[in-house]
Design a protein around this motif. Structure first.
Motif, short mmCIF file in Angstrom:
data_model
loop_
_atom_site.label_atom_id
_atom_site.label_comp_id
_atom_site.label_asym_id
_atom_site.label_seq_id
_atom_site.Cartn_x
_atom_site.Cartn_y
_atom_site.Cartn_z
N VAL A 131 104.90 -44.20 1.82
CA VAL A 131 105.74 -43.13 1.27
C VAL A 131 104.86 -41.98 0.79
O VAL A 131 105.33 -40.86 0.62
CB VAL A 131 106.63 -43.65 0.13
CG1 VAL A 131 107.62 -44.68 0.65
CG2 VAL A 131 105.79 -44.26 -0.99
N ALA A 132 103.57 -42.28 0.56
CA ALA A 132 102.60 -41.26 0.18
C ALA A 132 101.21 -41.82 0.42
O ALA A 132 100.98 -43.03 0.30
CB ALA A 132 102.76 -40.87 -1.29
N TYR A 133 100.29 -40.92 0.77
CA TYR A 133 98.91 -41.36 0.98
C TYR A 133 97.96 -40.22 0.62
O TYR A 133 98.34 -39.04 0.61
CB TYR A 133 98.67 -41.82 2.42
CG TYR A 133 98.70 -40.74 3.46
CD1 TYR A 133 97.54 -40.09 3.87
CD2 TYR A 133 99.90 -40.36 4.06
CE1 TYR A 133 97.56 -39.10 4.83
CE2 TYR A 133 99.94 -39.37 5.03
CZ TYR A 133 98.77 -38.74 5.42
OH TYR A 133 98.80 -37.76 6.38
N SER A 134 96.74 -40.60 0.29
CA SER A 134 95.69 -39.63 -0.03
C SER A 134 94.46 -39.96 0.78
O SER A 134 94.32 -41.07 1.30
CB SER A 134 95.37 -39.66 -1.53
OG SER A 134 94.91 -40.94 -1.91
N MET A 135 93.56 -38.99 0.87
CA MET A 135 92.34 -39.17 1.65
C MET A 135 91.12 -38.77 0.84
O MET A 135 91.20 -37.91 -0.03
CB MET A 135 92.38 -38.34 2.94
CG MET A 135 93.31 -38.89 4.00
SD MET A 135 93.17 -37.96 5.53
CE MET A 135 94.05 -39.07 6.64
N ALA A 136 89.99 -39.42 1.16
CA ALA A 136 88.70 -39.06 0.59
C ALA A 136 87.74 -38.80 1.74
O ALA A 136 87.67 -39.59 2.69
CB ALA A 136 88.18 -40.17 -0.32
#
Length: 354
Positions: free
Chosen positions: A175-180
């Motif tokens: 439903v949501a994701y982040s990246m590094a």
């Protein structure tokens, strides 16, 4: 009538195997099919006409003279031989599957330990030596485990592909994701961009993995890295509207509002008319590195480095110090060097010194 209709009709007839066919035609049932105990040929349709035709065409001339007790004994002998042969092939298939599984497990351990692929052959030799002592009767099973350099490389590649496929499948439920992102140059002067992903699904299950390691060819500007990142996102089927944040190391190529990755990502979201939340944050590890550079602790570090160098620079001093620690039965028997290039070493040296 189509072939599918014929198959359906045969299945609907629910024909049953009759035990008398064993003595009459030397056939036995294997699952839903019949098999000839003489030539091991499969008879797909359990119908007496088919069974009789097979027997009369191939085996009647040889076995028609057998009758009564002799025929029953021959059927019993053929059935026992047929069962033994089937069990033998089943054991071979099971052993083969176990050997492949063992090959994958050992290859995974080699990869996790960052060992050369050629270590697989050495591991196999160790297993064979141990097997000769503990269970020599099972040496053949261990010899069937393939651990050559090419096999280990192939197993690791297949495992990595499978893990990536599982990650991509799990990412579809985010439903949501982040990246590094972290771009660095290896020992062969090849630039790489590591992309880490962290996502959460509707059940609050969090997945955090390395999504991809992208080799950079030529320049490594913000636009170059963004193009590789964009291709990776599209390749993995990740929706842009569910990307809520990106963490970078604070370099200009990452954070610049116009030509940096963050600025280009904001521009991409504007092109897609995405109005959801999006944040660019500074990598915590790099924040710690900056803090470590600002907080020099010169009064402390000078004393610690001078003491460590006094002990470790001379062989006699070092040996006496190690003997002294051994007499005290201390937990640690050595001191660590401090290297300015590796900022994490400062904390480790101070902890060990203390």
């Amino acid at each position: 009538m189509s072939s599918s209709s014929k198959k359906q009709k045969i299945a609907d007839e629910k024909r049953l195997f009759q035990e008398k066919w064993e003595n009459l035609y030397f056939v036995t049932q294997v699952g839903e099919k019949l098999s000839c105990m003489i030539c091991l040929q499969c008879i797909s349709v359990p119908k007496e006409y088919n069974v009789r035709r097979h027997y009369e065409t191939l085996h009647r001339e040889q076995y028609a003279k057998l009758s009564g007790k002799l025929r029953e004994e021959k059927v019993h002998h053929l059935k026992a031989s047929f069962t033994k042969q089937r069990n033998f092939f089943a054991c071979i298939n099971t052993a083969s599957e176990d050997s492949v599984k063992a090959s994958f497990v050992v290859s995974e351990m080699i990869a996790k330990a960052s060992r050369p692929f050629t270590e697989g052959q050495f591991v196999k030799e160790c297993m064979l030596k141990a097997c000769e002592i503990i269970c020599p009767e099972k040496k053949k099973l261990f010899e069937g485990i393939s651990l050559s350099a090419n096999t280990v490389a192939s197993r690791i590649t297949e495992s990595a592909t499978n893990v990536q496929q599982q990650l991509i499948a799990a990412a579809k439920d985010f439903v949501a994701y982040s990246m590094a992102l972290d771009e660095s140059t290896g020992v062969t002067d090849t630039a790489y961009c590591a992309i880490f992903i962290r996502g959460v699904d509707e059940n609050l299950n969090i997945v955090e993995e390395l999504l991809d390691l992208l080799p950079m060819k030529g320049t490594t500007t913000g636009r170059d890295v963004f193009q590789e990142l964009e291709a990776c996102i599209e390749r993995c089927g990740l929706p842009w509207d569910k990307l809520v944040s990106v963490a970078t190391d604070g370099a200009p190529a990452m954070c610049s509002e116009k030509v940096g990755i963050v600025g280009l990502m904001v521009e991409k979201r504007n092109q897609l008319s995405l109005a959801g939340p999006f944040a660019a944050i500074h990598c915590i590890l790099h924040q710690e590195a900056l803090c470590g550079k600002s907080l020099q602790m010169k009064d402390v570090m000078d004393v610690v480095v001078k003491t460590v160098n006094f002990i470790c620079a001379r062989g006699l001093n070092h040996r006496q110090f190690v003997s002294f620690l051994a007499d005290l039965e201390t937990e640690y028997g050595e001191l660590l060097y401090h290297t300015e290039v590796r900022w994490l070493s400062r904390g480790k040296v101070l902890q060990r010194f203390f």
